[in-house]
Every structure is written in structure tokens, then in C-alpha cells.
Design a protein around this motif. Structure first.
Motif, PDB file in Angstrom:
ATOM      1  N   ARG A  26       0.823  -1.219   0.000  1.00  0.00           N
ATOM      2  CA  ARG A  26       0.000   0.000   0.000  1.00  0.00           C
ATOM      3  C   ARG A  26       0.850   1.259   0.000  1.00  0.00           C
ATOM      4  O   ARG A  26       0.568   2.216  -0.701  1.00  0.00           O
ATOM      5  N   GLN A  36       2.389   1.721  -3.450  1.00  0.00           N
ATOM      6  CA  GLN A  36       1.343   2.087  -4.421  1.00  0.00           C
ATOM      7  C   GLN A  36       0.927   3.546  -4.213  1.00  0.00           C
ATOM      8  O   GLN A  36       0.798   4.303  -5.174  1.00  0.00           O
ATOM      9  N   GLY A  81       2.329  -4.026  -6.086  1.00  0.00           N
ATOM     10  CA  GLY A  81       1.841  -4.941  -5.043  1.00  0.00           C
ATOM     11  C   GLY A  81       2.501  -6.305  -5.147  1.00  0.00           C
ATOM     12  O   GLY A  81       2.908  -6.891  -4.141  1.00  0.00           O
ATOM     13  N   THR A 116       4.749  -8.444  -2.420  1.00  0.00           N
ATOM     14  CA  THR A 116       4.542  -9.835  -1.963  1.00  0.00           C
ATOM     15  C   THR A 116       5.835 -10.642  -2.148  1.00  0.00           C
ATOM     16  O   THR A 116       6.145 -11.517  -1.356  1.00  0.00           O
ATOM     17  N   GLN A 169       0.003 -12.588 -10.894  1.00  0.00           N
ATOM     18  CA  GLN A 169      -0.483 -11.800 -12.035  1.00  0.00           C
ATOM     19  C   GLN A 169      -1.267 -10.577 -11.568  1.00  0.00           C
ATOM     20  O   GLN A 169      -2.008 -10.678 -10.588  1.00  0.00           O
ATOM     21  N   PRO A 170      -1.179  -9.462 -12.317  1.00  0.00           N
ATOM     22  CA  PRO A 170      -2.020  -8.295 -11.992  1.00  0.00           C
ATOM     23  C   PRO A 170      -3.500  -8.676 -11.996  1.00  0.00           C
ATOM     24  O   PRO A 170      -3.921  -9.557 -12.759  1.00  0.00           O
ATOM     25  N   TRP A 199      -5.065 -10.012  -9.534  1.00  0.00           N
ATOM     26  CA  TRP A 199      -5.316 -11.141  -8.651  1.00  0.00           C
ATOM     27  C   TRP A 199      -4.953 -10.796  -7.224  1.00  0.00           C
ATOM     28  O   TRP A 199      -4.373  -9.762  -6.945  1.00  0.00           O
ATOM     29  N   SER A 200      -5.254 -11.732  -6.348  1.00  0.00           N
ATOM     30  CA  SER A 200      -4.871 -11.597  -4.940  1.00  0.00           C
ATOM     31  C   SER A 200      -4.003 -12.806  -4.590  1.00  0.00           C
ATOM     32  O   SER A 200      -3.960 -13.794  -5.327  1.00  0.00           O
ATOM     33  N   THR A 201      -3.368 -12.725  -3.438  1.00  0.00           N
ATOM     34  CA  THR A 201      -2.585 -13.884  -3.000  1.00  0.00           C
ATOM     35  C   THR A 201      -3.506 -15.040  -2.577  1.00  0.00           C
ATOM     36  O   THR A 201      -3.076 -16.180  -2.552  1.00  0.00           O
ATOM     37  N   GLY A 232      -7.855  -4.479  -3.053  1.00  0.00           N
ATOM     38  CA  GLY A 232      -8.168  -3.505  -2.025  1.00  0.00           C
ATOM     39  C   GLY A 232      -9.566  -3.750  -1.460  1.00  0.00           C
ATOM     40  O   GLY A 232      -9.971  -3.138  -0.487  1.00  0.00           O
TER      41      GLY A 232
HETATM   42  P1  UTP Z   1      -2.716  -9.011  -1.465  1.00  0.00           P
HETATM   43  O1  UTP Z   1      -3.892  -8.068  -1.473  1.00  0.00           O
HETATM   44  O2  UTP Z   1      -3.045 -10.360  -1.855  1.00  0.00           O
HETATM   45  O3  UTP Z   1      -1.921  -8.978  -0.143  1.00  0.00           O
HETATM   46  O4  UTP Z   1      -1.609  -8.404  -2.433  1.00  0.00           O
HETATM   47  P2  UTP Z   1      -2.344  -8.630   1.339  1.00  0.00           P
HETATM   48  O5  UTP Z   1      -1.339  -7.678   1.850  1.00  0.00           O
HETATM   49  O6  UTP Z   1      -2.488  -9.919   2.066  1.00  0.00           O
HETATM   50  O7  UTP Z   1      -3.756  -7.915   1.249  1.00  0.00           O
HETATM   51  P3  UTP Z   1      -4.825  -7.808   2.397  1.00  0.00           P
HETATM   52  O8  UTP Z   1      -4.106  -7.495   3.662  1.00  0.00           O
HETATM   53  O9  UTP Z   1      -5.504  -9.153   2.378  1.00  0.00           O
HETATM   54  O10 UTP Z   1      -5.705  -6.684   1.845  1.00  0.00           O
HETATM   55  C1  UTP Z   1      -1.217  -7.035  -2.348  1.00  0.00           C
HETATM   56  C2  UTP Z   1      -1.469  -6.370  -3.689  1.00  0.00           C
HETATM   57  O11 UTP Z   1      -0.618  -6.939  -4.688  1.00  0.00           O
HETATM   58  C3  UTP Z   1      -1.280  -7.056  -5.924  1.00  0.00           C
HETATM   59  C4  UTP Z   1      -2.642  -6.401  -5.743  1.00  0.00           C
HETATM   60  O12 UTP Z   1      -2.535  -5.027  -6.090  1.00  0.00           O
HETATM   61  C5  UTP Z   1      -2.872  -6.546  -4.240  1.00  0.00           C
HETATM   62  O13 UTP Z   1      -3.764  -5.593  -3.735  1.00  0.00           O
HETATM   63  N1  UTP Z   1      -1.332  -8.487  -6.352  1.00  0.00           N
HETATM   64  C6  UTP Z   1      -1.029  -9.500  -5.468  1.00  0.00           C
HETATM   65  C7  UTP Z   1      -1.628  -8.805  -7.664  1.00  0.00           C
HETATM   66  O14 UTP Z   1      -1.914  -7.919  -8.487  1.00  0.00           O
HETATM   67  N2  UTP Z   1      -1.573 -10.123  -8.074  1.00  0.00           N
HETATM   68  C8  UTP Z   1      -1.269 -11.132  -7.220  1.00  0.00           C
HETATM   69  O15 UTP Z   1      -1.213 -12.317  -7.684  1.00  0.00           O
HETATM   70  C9  UTP Z   1      -1.005 -10.808  -5.876  1.00  0.00           C
END
Ligand code: UTP
Length: 230
Positions: A56, A59, A77, A81, A121-122, A124-126, A184
Motif C-alpha cells: 500500500r 502504491q 503490489g 509480496t 499476475q495483476p 489477482w490476490s494472493t 483492495g
Molecule cells: P494481497 O492483497 O493479496 O496482499 O496483495 P495482502 O497484503 O495480504 O492484502 P490484504 O491485507 O488481504 O488486503 C497485495 C497487492 O498486490 C497485488 C494487488 O494489487 C494486491 O492488492 N497483487 C497481489 C496482484 O496484483 N496479483 C497477485 O497475484 C497478488
């Protein structure tokens, strides 16, 4: 013990646990001790690291200087990670596969009891990376460590009558969360990851990483504070 004889658990460690503001070395020490204890007990782990405040902060900094696309912000992001994943890889220097896995779909021949992975990949989330990793490795259980005790039937910050959920099926869980994933977004498990997890028949346990004894209880099949989605 041979890597194939162990039950592999995929663990998604929320970035908010690793970097709530500064880096939480107390959490990392406790997490390390528990994982090592459970390896002794016969488990193996794939650990996916979130980006936390590092993501964050970087970004926000980029956004303060210029206008960036969502994809560009996501790459920042993803790199956050990766940095956190490298930190995890190093706290398990003797037990973890030496490379941070950046693509959860490639085959990995690891003799080590721990594999560390980062975002991929953009867009997505972990959480989604963790589900893909479970699919690739044939894991049946995924633990999502975050900063909430339970999944609730509505947002407990907005609704004082929100009820905690201890067990829920995928179809009902998916009705509780938005259909679209927006980085987010505040959802206990992201919608794309939930859809894939449902298809795989994966069991996902969501619990508070600050209370690692609950993680231990869950692994041992004991009652624990948290939500099981299956
Ligand atoms: P995450 O949102 O998955 O991590 O990745 P976090 O810190 O555990 O998030 P919270 O605490 O659950 O909110 C952080 C950022 O990295 C990017 C996204 O922008 C995401 O918000 N990201 C992560 C991707 O674009 N692709 C991925 O495969 C992983």
C-alpha cells in the motif's frame, strides 16, 4: 520423512500480519516456531505471502507522483509480496525450497518441507495464488491467516448484529461476498479464489493469525476459533 508422505497444507499469510505497519518480527518468530513444530509432527507447507503495508505504501507513493493504471499498481503490489516472500524464505533458510515460487502453476520438485510463493499476475490476490498452488500440489486444506477471527454474515464494522459463521458451504459463502474482485476489496476470501476453491472441493479455514494456537488446533483436528468453508 519423505516429502510425499506428509500432508501438505497451503497457508495464505495476509500481508497485514507480516507488515501491519512496520515488520512484525514477533509474529514472524511465533509463526516460524509453530511451522517448525508442525513439520516435526509430519506436515509440509506451501506458504503464500501477502503484500501488507509495504504494498500500500509503495502504491500510494507512485500514485502521489503520477497517474498509473491498475495493472501498474498491481505490479508494485506483486513486488511487495515477493519481498515478503523472500523474508519468509530466509526465516526458513534450512527448511524451505531455495527459490520463491512466482508462478504457482509450474511443477516443483521439492524435497524440502516448505515452499514459499508470492503474488503472480495483476488483477489477482494472493488468495487466488494460494488456491492455484493447492490445485497444483493436490493439497486438500488451505488456511487463510488474516486479522479477523471469523467470517461474518455481514460486515461487523458496519453492522453490530453481524453473526459469526463457524461452518459454511461454498455456495452460501459465495452469496455473502461480491462477485467481482477488486484489489483492495475487503472480503474475507476473494471471489475468484472462492469460485476456484469450490470447483476443486477445497477446504478453506479462515482464522486470525495473531492467535496461532488456533492454527495449531485446526491442523490437529481440534476445535478452533475460525470459519471452515467446504
Ligand atoms: P494481497 O492483497 O493479496 O496482499 O496483495 P495482502 O497484503 O495480504 O492484502 P490484504 O491485507 O488481504 O488486503 C497485495 C497487492 O498486490 C497485488 C494487488 O494489487 C494486491 O492488492 N497483487 C497481489 C496482484 O496484483 N496479483 C497477485 O497475484 C497478488
Amino acid at each position: 520423512m519423505n516429502a510425499n508422505e506428509r500432508e501438505r497444507i497451503v497457508v495464505s499469510v495476509g500481508g497485514s500480519l507480516i507488515v501491519p505497519d512496520g515488520i512484525d518480527t514477533d509474529f514472524l518468530s511465533r509463526f516460524r516456531a509453530l511451522i517448525l513444530e508442525k513439520i516435526e509432527a509430519g506436515f509440509s507447507f506451501s506458504i503464500i505471502s501477502g503484500g501488507g503495508k509495504t504494498a500500500r505504501r509503495y502504491q500510494d507513493a507512485a500514485r502521489a507522483v503520477t497517474t498509473l493504471s491498475r495493472t501498474d499498481l498491481d505490479w508494485i503490489g506483486i513486488h511487495a509480496t515477493r519481498l515478503n516472500a523472500q523474508l519468509l524464505r530466509n526465516i526458513f533458510v534450512e527448511q524451505a525450497y531455495p527459490h520463491v515460487v512466482k508462478n504457482p502453476t509450474i511443477d516443483i520438485e521439492a524435497d524440502e518441507p516448505i515452499i514459499i510463493a508470492s503474488g503472480w499476475q495483476p488483477g489477482w490476490s494472493t488468495d487466488y495464488v494460494a488456491v492455484l498452488m493447492a490445485k497444483n500440489l493436490g493439497a486438500r486444506r488451505l488456511v487463510n491467516l488474516s486479522n479477523i477471527d471469523y467470517v461474518y454474515d455481514s460486515d461487523p464494522h458496519k453492522n453490530p448484529d453481524a453473526k459469526k459463521i463457524e461452518e459454511i458451504g461454498w455456495a452460501d459463502f459465495r452469496k455473502l461476498i461480491p462477485e467481482e474482485w477488486d484489489p483492495g476489496l475487503s472480503s474475507p476470501f476473494d471471489p475468484i479464489a472462492a469460485k476456484e476453491a469450490e470447483t476443486l472441493g477445497l477446504e478453506v479455514a479462515i482464522m486470525n493469525g495473531a492467535k496461532l494456537e488456533e492454527f495449531s488446533n485446526y491442523l490437529d483436528g481440534k476445535p478452533f476459533v475460525g470459519t471452515v468453508i467446504s
